[in-house]
Design a protein around this motif. Structure first.
Motif, PDB file in Angstrom:
ATOM      1  N   GLY A  40       0.895  -1.177   0.174  1.00  0.00           N
ATOM      2  CA  GLY A  40       0.062  -0.013   0.121  1.00  0.00           C
ATOM      3  C   GLY A  40       1.160   1.254   0.114  1.00  0.00           C
ATOM      4  O   GLY A  40       0.371   2.295  -0.589  1.00  0.00           O
ATOM      5  N   GLY A  41       2.011   1.197   0.557  1.00  0.00           N
ATOM      6  CA  GLY A  41       2.994   2.075   0.615  1.00  0.00           C
ATOM      7  C   GLY A  41       2.846   3.146   1.648  1.00  0.00           C
ATOM      8  O   GLY A  41       1.997   4.081   1.905  1.00  0.00           O
ATOM      9  N   PRO A  42       3.569   2.813   2.749  1.00  0.00           N
ATOM     10  CA  PRO A  42       3.565   3.784   4.237  1.00  0.00           C
ATOM     11  C   PRO A  42       4.182   5.196   3.839  1.00  0.00           C
ATOM     12  O   PRO A  42       5.014   5.143   3.146  1.00  0.00           O
ATOM     13  N   SER A  43       3.606   6.165   4.522  1.00  0.00           N
ATOM     14  CA  SER A  43       4.218   7.290   4.723  1.00  0.00           C
ATOM     15  C   SER A  43       5.518   7.481   5.367  1.00  0.00           C
ATOM     16  O   SER A  43       5.829   6.857   6.419  1.00  0.00           O
ATOM     17  N   ILE A  78       6.667 -11.820   4.908  1.00  0.00           N
ATOM     18  CA  ILE A  78       5.680 -11.325   5.778  1.00  0.00           C
ATOM     19  C   ILE A  78       5.086 -10.275   4.983  1.00  0.00           C
ATOM     20  O   ILE A  78       5.417  -9.380   4.760  1.00  0.00           O
ATOM     21  N   ASN A  79       3.446 -10.489   4.534  1.00  0.00           N
ATOM     22  CA  ASN A  79       3.015  -9.181   3.991  1.00  0.00           C
ATOM     23  C   ASN A  79       2.039  -8.622   4.949  1.00  0.00           C
ATOM     24  O   ASN A  79       1.127  -9.254   5.794  1.00  0.00           O
ATOM     25  N   TYR A  80       2.169  -7.324   4.849  1.00  0.00           N
ATOM     26  CA  TYR A  80       1.228  -6.618   6.014  1.00  0.00           C
ATOM     27  C   TYR A  80       0.838  -5.273   5.195  1.00  0.00           C
ATOM     28  O   TYR A  80       1.412  -4.387   5.013  1.00  0.00           O
ATOM     29  N   GLY A  81      -0.448  -5.602   4.707  1.00  0.00           N
ATOM     30  CA  GLY A  81      -1.163  -4.348   3.947  1.00  0.00           C
ATOM     31  C   GLY A  81      -1.993  -3.149   4.746  1.00  0.00           C
ATOM     32  O   GLY A  81      -1.858  -3.388   6.014  1.00  0.00           O
ATOM     33  N   GLY A  82      -2.440  -2.356   3.977  1.00  0.00           N
ATOM     34  CA  GLY A  82      -3.338  -1.390   4.431  1.00  0.00           C
ATOM     35  C   GLY A  82      -2.818  -0.071   4.813  1.00  0.00           C
ATOM     36  O   GLY A  82      -3.206   0.880   5.450  1.00  0.00           O
ATOM     37  N   TRP A  83      -1.730   0.061   3.855  1.00  0.00           N
ATOM     38  CA  TRP A  83      -1.065   1.369   4.157  1.00  0.00           C
ATOM     39  C   TRP A  83      -1.167   2.472   3.269  1.00  0.00           C
ATOM     40  O   TRP A  83      -0.633   3.654   2.965  1.00  0.00           O
ATOM     41  N   ASP A  84      -2.337   2.215   2.395  1.00  0.00           N
ATOM     42  CA  ASP A  84      -2.685   3.001   1.368  1.00  0.00           C
ATOM     43  C   ASP A  84      -3.506   4.168   1.800  1.00  0.00           C
ATOM     44  O   ASP A  84      -5.037   4.209   1.377  1.00  0.00           O
ATOM     45  N   THR A  85      -3.186   5.169   2.600  1.00  0.00           N
ATOM     46  CA  THR A  85      -3.735   5.991   3.437  1.00  0.00           C
ATOM     47  C   THR A  85      -4.170   7.182   2.568  1.00  0.00           C
ATOM     48  O   THR A  85      -3.555   8.757   2.949  1.00  0.00           O
ATOM     49  N   HIS A  86      -4.899   7.423   1.639  1.00  0.00           N
ATOM     50  CA  HIS A  86      -5.283   8.846   1.060  1.00  0.00           C
ATOM     51  C   HIS A  86      -6.131   9.614   1.788  1.00  0.00           C
ATOM     52  O   HIS A  86      -6.183  10.686   1.995  1.00  0.00           O
ATOM     53  N   LYS A  87      -7.030   8.650   2.693  1.00  0.00           N
ATOM     54  CA  LYS A  87      -7.958   9.428   3.507  1.00  0.00           C
ATOM     55  C   LYS A  87      -7.480   8.877   5.250  1.00  0.00           C
ATOM     56  O   LYS A  87      -7.041   8.021   5.297  1.00  0.00           O
ATOM     57  N   PHE A 138       6.198   2.209  -2.427  1.00  0.00           N
ATOM     58  CA  PHE A 138       6.742   4.002  -2.497  1.00  0.00           C
ATOM     59  C   PHE A 138       6.377   4.443  -1.103  1.00  0.00           C
ATOM     60  O   PHE A 138       5.879   3.840  -0.323  1.00  0.00           O
ATOM     61  N   GLY A 139       6.740   5.703  -0.880  1.00  0.00           N
ATOM     62  CA  GLY A 139       6.500   6.518   0.077  1.00  0.00           C
ATOM     63  C   GLY A 139       4.944   7.413  -0.064  1.00  0.00           C
ATOM     64  O   GLY A 139       4.042   6.803  -1.016  1.00  0.00           O
ATOM     65  N   ARG A 140       4.857   8.327   0.503  1.00  0.00           N
ATOM     66  CA  ARG A 140       3.549   9.248   0.481  1.00  0.00           C
ATOM     67  C   ARG A 140       3.740  10.582   0.265  1.00  0.00           C
ATOM     68  O   ARG A 140       4.805  10.967   0.638  1.00  0.00           O
ATOM     69  N   THR A 141       3.028  11.342  -0.442  1.00  0.00           N
ATOM     70  CA  THR A 141       3.241  12.727  -0.771  1.00  0.00           C
ATOM     71  C   THR A 141       3.631  13.528   0.509  1.00  0.00           C
ATOM     72  O   THR A 141       2.746  13.526   1.322  1.00  0.00           O
ATOM     73  N   ARG A 184      -2.537  11.238   2.513  1.00  0.00           N
ATOM     74  CA  ARG A 184      -1.163  11.473   1.589  1.00  0.00           C
ATOM     75  C   ARG A 184      -1.469  10.312   0.459  1.00  0.00           C
ATOM     76  O   ARG A 184      -1.894   9.297   0.713  1.00  0.00           O
ATOM     77  N   ASP A 185      -0.958  10.741  -0.806  1.00  0.00           N
ATOM     78  CA  ASP A 185      -1.056  10.171  -1.921  1.00  0.00           C
ATOM     79  C   ASP A 185       0.358   9.338  -2.315  1.00  0.00           C
ATOM     80  O   ASP A 185       1.087   9.619  -1.624  1.00  0.00           O
ATOM     81  N   HIS A 186       0.116   8.927  -3.318  1.00  0.00           N
ATOM     82  CA  HIS A 186       1.261   8.012  -3.828  1.00  0.00           C
ATOM     83  C   HIS A 186       2.567   8.985  -4.149  1.00  0.00           C
ATOM     84  O   HIS A 186       2.316  10.113  -4.836  1.00  0.00           O
ATOM     85  N   TYR A 187       3.615   8.577  -3.658  1.00  0.00           N
ATOM     86  CA  TYR A 187       4.838   9.361  -3.893  1.00  0.00           C
ATOM     87  C   TYR A 187       6.093   8.181  -3.991  1.00  0.00           C
ATOM     88  O   TYR A 187       6.576   7.687  -2.958  1.00  0.00           O
ATOM     89  N   ALA A 188       6.644   8.118  -5.126  1.00  0.00           N
ATOM     90  CA  ALA A 188       8.016   7.283  -5.403  1.00  0.00           C
ATOM     91  C   ALA A 188       9.263   8.082  -5.273  1.00  0.00           C
ATOM     92  O   ALA A 188      10.074   7.406  -5.344  1.00  0.00           O
ATOM     93  N   ARG A 189       9.208   9.273  -5.334  1.00  0.00           N
ATOM     94  CA  ARG A 189      10.454  10.143  -5.201  1.00  0.00           C
ATOM     95  C   ARG A 189      11.212  10.107  -4.004  1.00  0.00           C
ATOM     96  O   ARG A 189      12.124  10.412  -3.964  1.00  0.00           O
ATOM     97  N   ALA A 190      10.468   9.622  -2.873  1.00  0.00           N
ATOM     98  CA  ALA A 190      11.192   9.475  -1.644  1.00  0.00           C
ATOM     99  C   ALA A 190      10.447   8.537  -0.563  1.00  0.00           C
ATOM    100  O   ALA A 190       9.136   8.418  -0.543  1.00  0.00           O
ATOM    101  N   MET A 191      11.017   7.523  -0.219  1.00  0.00           N
ATOM    102  CA  MET A 191      10.573   6.595   0.651  1.00  0.00           C
ATOM    103  C   MET A 191      11.586   6.039   1.419  1.00  0.00           C
ATOM    104  O   MET A 191      12.944   6.285   1.370  1.00  0.00           O
ATOM    105  N   PHE A 192      11.293   5.159   2.468  1.00  0.00           N
ATOM    106  CA  PHE A 192      12.239   4.563   3.442  1.00  0.00           C
ATOM    107  C   PHE A 192      12.280   3.280   3.105  1.00  0.00           C
ATOM    108  O   PHE A 192      11.484   2.431   2.773  1.00  0.00           O
TER     109      PHE A 192
END
Length: 432
Positions: A55-58, A288-297, A339-342, A352-360
């Motif tokens: 999902g892509g954590p911030s 290990i897969n741990y989903g739920g990180w797609d936090t647009h809202k 990826f990271g988030r905006t 925060r929305d999708h953001y691939a320019r920076a992540m950890f």
């Protein structure tokens, strides 16, 4: 574990700047030879745990906080000190803050694939996806290169995995556990399956069928890759369900309450406990897969109440548990989202929305020099200060830590030569 649907409709089941090595033209093969000769201090891991945060954590709200950024970027979380002087992370990761000496943070990891499926394919293999090839996941490569005991699976997926064997074929696909263990209860192997939903019982039946075929069509079997693959699965499944060692490896109820308590009782925490037990038992690779990180809202409420507490507890428990059992020195732990988030907040949705320019990304175990932060983003976490780190370089580092030459060539089923990681060299600063 829940099935998460990302914003682009992809349903997923709880689915580095090149350092001195690249600058001097030193190849990965030479790096590994120097490491073996003692010229580069890098103890190799012999097993690995890969944690995929689907999902892509911030990055700003977890491992790259910017407390002095303008309010439209900063968010509502504060930064806290860790047990390593000068390193701060999110206030909602207090347990990991006390384990900072056991892992390294890579900040400023960067790429350009801000779509869930493409980003996941990239970070789950270390290869930028292309239409003509399905690259194998890390576990499939490690399973092929390092193997494992006959009565244990080489590669286990926990949390309804989406990782595939790609061009390596079904024989190197993960054996998956469809549900997380329950605290204090034995874990039944009937919940374990092979790729595409094939259960161990199905595989056992196929093994019996293949024995019958062997008596009648022996010569045909020798030339059938499909039967060979089914035979391998059948033999492994039969070994698993008849082996007390395998049954005990999956049974988390055999762990002492004092050891198990640190992992908590969430699905993610229990999967971390199971991963620890599987590695101790001799399994080579666990995802290990741990989903739920797609936090647009509702980014901050969801992170604070749902995502971060289990992650903090489970991963901190895994690191301390492996260290306590003397396994962290031989087990590489790799944590990443796609990826990271905006950095700039979406005020309409408080997210925060999708953001691939920076992540950890996080790395621990084996020869990794822990208690450090490599790389940095600018004051608003918009991008890396310098060139940043590419997923390819992190992947090459991961394989180097396991003694695998990421430039080694495989052949696809049509004879096409493909390197394990097409681009990227290890990050020398990551290793002690």
């Amino acid at each position: 574990m829940a099935i998460h649907q990302t914003c682009d409709g992809v349903r997923r089941r709880d689915f580095l700047k090149v350092g001195a090595i690249g600058a001097t033209g030193l190849t990965l093969s030479n790096y590994l030879r120097l490491a073996n000769a003692g010229e580069i201090r890098s103890a190799k891991a012999t097993s690995a745990i890969f944690i995929n945060l689907a999902g892509g954590p911030s990055h700003m709200d977890t491992f790259d906080p910017k407390p002095n950024a303008p309010s439209e970027y900063r968010g509502s979380f504060d930064a806290i000190k860790t047990n390593v002087e000068g390193i701060e992370i999110s206030e909602h990761l207090p347990k990991l803050a006390q384990q900072m000496d056991k892992f390294a943070i890579l900040r400023g990891v960067t790429h350009s694939l801000a779509a869930h499926e493409l980003g996941s394919l990239y970070v789950n293999s270390g290869n930028r996806p292309i239409p003509s090839i399905e690259f194998p996941s890390y576990g499939s490569v490690v399973s092929k290169e390092l193997g494992g005991p006959d009565d244990l699976p080489n590669y286990v997926g926990l949390g309804n995995v989406s990782q595939k064997a790609g061009y390596l074929g079904v024989r190197f696909a993960p054996i998956t556990a469809s549900t997380a263990p329950k605290p204090g209860q034995p874990y039944l192997l009937r919940g374990v399956s092979l790729e595409n939903g094939l259960t161990v019982t199905d595989a056992s039946r196929r093994q019996s069928l293949l024995k019958d075929l062997d008596t009648t069509f022996k010569s045909a079997e020798k030339n059938s890759q499909l039967l060979d693959g089914l035979d391998r699965f059948g033999q492994q499944a039969y070994s698993m369900i008849t082996s007390s060692r395998s049954r005990e490896a999956f049974d988390t109820s055999r762990e002492s309450p004092a050891y198990a308590e640190r992992f908590g009782k969430t699905d993610f925490g229990m999967n971390c406990l199971l991963a620890s037990r599987l590695i101790e038992s001799g399994v080579r690779f666990v995802t290990i897969n741990y989903g739920g990180w797609d936090t647009h809202k509702d980014n901050w409420d969801r992170l604070k109440t749902k995502q971060l507490p289990p992650f903090d507890e489970g991963l901190a428990g895994l690191l301390s548990g492996l260290a306590e059992k003397g396994l962290l020195a031989s087990t590489c732990v790799f944590v990443t989202g796609e990826f990271g988030r905006t950095p700039k907040i979406n005020t309409e949705r408080n997210g925060r929305d999708h953001y691939a320019r920076a992540m950890f990304m996080l790395m621990a175990g084996g020869g990794v020099k822990t208690g450090q932060v490599l790389g940095a983003t600018d004051d608003r976490a918009l991008g890396p200060v310098d060139a940043g780190f590419k997923p390819d370089n992190v992947a090459a580092s991961f394989f180097a830590n396991l003694g695998i030459d990421a430039h080694k060539e495989y052949q696809t089923n049509i004879g096409r030569p493909v390197m394990i990681v097409r681009d990227g060299e290890p990050i020398s600063q990551l290793f002690a």
